[in-house]
Scaffold this active site. Structure first.
Site, PDB file in Angstrom:
ATOM      1  CG  MET A  89      56.199  40.217  54.036  1.00  0.00           C
ATOM      2  SD  MET A  89      56.228  41.245  55.517  1.00  0.00           S
ATOM      3  CE  MET A  89      56.493  42.852  54.782  1.00  0.00           C
ATOM      4  CD  GLU A 172      47.703  27.763  59.766  1.00  0.00           C
ATOM      5  OE1 GLU A 172      47.788  26.760  59.029  1.00  0.00           O
ATOM      6  OE2 GLU A 172      47.107  28.805  59.423  1.00  0.00           O
ATOM      7  CD  GLU A 274      45.710  34.429  59.418  1.00  0.00           C
ATOM      8  OE1 GLU A 274      44.953  33.652  58.808  1.00  0.00           O
ATOM      9  OE2 GLU A 274      46.916  34.169  59.617  1.00  0.00           O
TER      10      GLU A 274
HETATM   11  O1  G3I Z   1      49.217  34.293  42.429  1.00  0.00           O
HETATM   12  C1  G3I Z   1      48.846  33.012  41.897  1.00  0.00           C
HETATM   13  C2  G3I Z   1      48.272  33.168  40.496  1.00  0.00           C
HETATM   14  O2  G3I Z   1      49.297  33.643  39.626  1.00  0.00           O
HETATM   15  C3  G3I Z   1      47.740  31.821  40.010  1.00  0.00           C
HETATM   16  O3  G3I Z   1      47.123  31.982  38.745  1.00  0.00           O
HETATM   17  C4  G3I Z   1      46.709  31.302  41.029  1.00  0.00           C
HETATM   18  C5  G3I Z   1      46.112  29.970  40.618  1.00  0.00           C
HETATM   19  O4  G3I Z   1      47.013  28.948  40.962  1.00  0.00           O
HETATM   20  O5  G3I Z   1      47.352  31.133  42.328  1.00  0.00           O
HETATM   21  C6  G3I Z   1      47.799  32.396  42.815  1.00  0.00           C
HETATM   22  O6  G3I Z   1      48.439  32.196  44.067  1.00  0.00           O
HETATM   23  C7  G3I Z   1      47.502  31.914  45.113  1.00  0.00           C
HETATM   24  C8  G3I Z   1      47.729  32.955  46.229  1.00  0.00           C
HETATM   25  O7  G3I Z   1      46.888  32.677  47.355  1.00  0.00           O
HETATM   26  C9  G3I Z   1      47.444  34.383  45.740  1.00  0.00           C
HETATM   27  O8  G3I Z   1      46.076  34.490  45.427  1.00  0.00           O
HETATM   28  C10 G3I Z   1      47.804  30.527  45.663  1.00  0.00           C
HETATM   29  O9  G3I Z   1      47.463  29.572  44.666  1.00  0.00           O
HETATM   30  C11 G3I Z   1      46.954  30.289  46.904  1.00  0.00           C
HETATM   31  O10 G3I Z   1      47.337  29.044  47.514  1.00  0.00           O
HETATM   32  C12 G3I Z   1      47.206  31.395  47.926  1.00  0.00           C
HETATM   33  O11 G3I Z   1      46.317  31.160  49.000  1.00  0.00           O
HETATM   34  C13 G3I Z   1      46.641  31.873  50.207  1.00  0.00           C
HETATM   35  C14 G3I Z   1      46.758  30.825  51.325  1.00  0.00           C
HETATM   36  O12 G3I Z   1      46.988  31.493  52.583  1.00  0.00           O
HETATM   37  C15 G3I Z   1      47.908  29.855  51.081  1.00  0.00           C
HETATM   38  O13 G3I Z   1      49.119  30.564  51.145  1.00  0.00           O
HETATM   39  C16 G3I Z   1      45.506  32.867  50.527  1.00  0.00           C
HETATM   40  O14 G3I Z   1      45.514  33.931  49.583  1.00  0.00           O
HETATM   41  C17 G3I Z   1      45.694  33.435  51.920  1.00  0.00           C
HETATM   42  O15 G3I Z   1      44.548  34.206  52.300  1.00  0.00           O
HETATM   43  C18 G3I Z   1      45.853  32.303  52.932  1.00  0.00           C
HETATM   44  O16 G3I Z   1      46.081  32.871  54.169  1.00  0.00           O
HETATM   45  C19 G3I Z   1      46.276  31.922  55.245  1.00  0.00           C
HETATM   46  C20 G3I Z   1      47.260  32.544  56.206  1.00  0.00           C
HETATM   47  O17 G3I Z   1      48.476  32.832  55.527  1.00  0.00           O
HETATM   48  C21 G3I Z   1      47.468  31.638  57.404  1.00  0.00           C
HETATM   49  N1  G3I Z   1      46.187  31.351  58.065  1.00  0.00           N
HETATM   50  C22 G3I Z   1      45.209  30.742  57.156  1.00  0.00           C
HETATM   51  C23 G3I Z   1      44.945  31.653  55.971  1.00  0.00           C
HETATM   52  C24 G3I Z   1      43.914  31.050  55.049  1.00  0.00           C
HETATM   53  O18 G3I Z   1      44.406  29.876  54.481  1.00  0.00           O
END
Ligand code: G3I
Length: 360
Positions: A89, A172, A274
């Site tokens: 989302m 943030e 979280e």
């Molecule tokens: O889905 C793609 C995949 O197709 C690809 O092969 C892989 C390698 O590049 O990336 C995958 O996407 C990743 C996604 O998570 C799903 O796993 C992104 O690179 C990665 O940046 C993303 O990280 C998320 C991060 O927020 C950045 O958006 C984390 O899962 C998620 O737990 C994290 O959550 C955040 C909260 O939204 C805000 N507070 C902090 C928290 C931790 O950073």
């Protein structure tokens, strides 16, 4: 007892009990310790689910794909009555281009929630770490940028109206020293952009609860006070999300309590939004030891005990940032760790028992 049999028993247990069940199952903390009654196991067989034991919503960060896995969905259905989209989302996932949206995966999460009497917390309308290219590389005027952001916020809130209970409107926006984080939003829209984003979201859905969400609010009093001062500037805001990405030893419960009090004293609802607990910040562990698992159980117990002291009318609930240890964002960021409540094979870690016991 062999893991296979224990896993099958766990699976049967999960299939039998769900949060929608009206009956409480067994004692609140289930069998003592574990099947072999040895206080040395890092997993146990629960008697009660988190959402049945709690007096407020207990949530988990999910994805549409994971909810499509019956085993995964079975545990989520049994244990949680609130879900947050870990990523799907966010703006980078929904906004294809100005005025163009991809609702598919977010709608799948909402569909799971509607089918399973589960609350949806929306995360997050604006976050500088999840930007589609058209925002990151915007070439128009500041006025055109603001108009697009307003359109985006109101389109998303309207799309999920009546389906999403609450939103992290801005995630943030504040630095550790209490200053404004120099995001693309601040650069184009100026310091009161957060207030305008809350106003636009409120206009789009008068009934949705609106939160400001950030990390280190529980460990950094300067940041917590800066967040409170910002929110005071444009009340009515409904709540604050304290992310609670914490370690077993830090921050001290007293620090967390002080931060919580800043927000409850100004009338805000508080969401521990979280939760995960790093066990291996010093990178000394190569496997989850009983000592580390027990420390995590005790830590989660004290965190939930602390949350329980918040006035009931200001408890929005607690959300764990993922289901199984192997799925945690922490592993790709920091390396080996076991921050959540379930093992990769869906076994209940004694960390789960720490939370359950705090609900007693
Ligand atoms: O889905 C793609 C995949 O197709 C690809 O092969 C892989 C390698 O590049 O990336 C995958 O996407 C990743 C996604 O998570 C799903 O796993 C992104 O690179 C990665 O940046 C993303 O990280 C998320 C991060 O927020 C950045 O958006 C984390 O899962 C998620 O737990 C994290 O959550 C955040 C909260 O939204 C805000 N507070 C902090 C928290 C931790 O950073």
């Amino acid at each position: 007892m062999k893991t296979t049999v224990k896993t099958i028993c766990n699976f049967i247990l999960i299939a039998v009990i769900s949060c929608s069940n009206s009956e409480r199952q067994g004692g609140i903390t289930g069998s003592s310790a574990n099947r072999d009654n040895q206080e040395t196991e890092i997993t146990y067989v629960p008697g009660m689910s988190l959402c049945k034991a709690a007096s407020y919503p207990v949530g988990v960060a999910v994805s549409a794909e994971k909810l499509g896995d019956s085993r995964y969905a079975g545990v989520v259905r049994r244990e949680f009555n609130s879900v947050t989209a870990e990523n799907q989302m966010k703006m980078a996932y929904i906004s294809v281009a100005p005025g163009k949206y991809d609702w598919e995966r977010a709608d799948a999460i909402v569909a799971y929630a509607e089918k399973n009497n589960t609350r949806v917390h929306g995360h997050a309308l604006l976050w500088h770490e999840s930007l589609p290219p058209w925002v990151e590389n915007f070439e128009g005027t500041d006025e055109e940028f603001e108009a697009e952001i307003k359109t985006y916020i109101q389109a998303v809130v309207e799309h999920f109206k009546g389906k999403v209970a609450s939103w992290d409107v801005v995630n943030e926006a504040i630095e550790e020293d209490g200053s404004w984080r120099n995001t693309v939003f601040l650069q184009h829209m100026g310091e009161d952009y957060v207030a305008r984003c809350f106003r636009w979201a409120r206009e789009a859905d008068p009934g949705v609860l609106l939160f400001y969400n950030d990390f280190n609010l529980s460990s950094n009093p300067v940041k917590a006070q800066a967040a409170a001062d910002m929110l005071k500037g444009f009340l009515p805001v409904d709540g604050v999300g304290m992310q609670m990405h914490i370690q077993v030893e830090t921050p001290a419960i007293s620090k967390i309590a002080d931060a919580v009090n800043i927000f409850t004293e100004m009338g805000l609802i508080v969401h521990f939004s979280e939760i995960d607990t790093r066990l291996n910040a010093d990178d000394k562990l190569t496997e989850l030891t009983y000592e580390a698992a027990l420390a995590q159980e005790n830590r989660l117990g004290e965190i939930v005990d602390m949350y329980n002291t918040i006035p009931e009318s200001q408890q929005y609930g607690i959300t764990f940032w993922g289901l199984r240890d192997n799925e945690s964002w922490l592993l790709s960021r920091y390396g080996t760790d076991w921050p959540l409540l379930f093992t990769e094979t869906y076994e209940y870690k004694i960390a789960h028992r720490g939370v359950i016991r705090a609900f007693e």
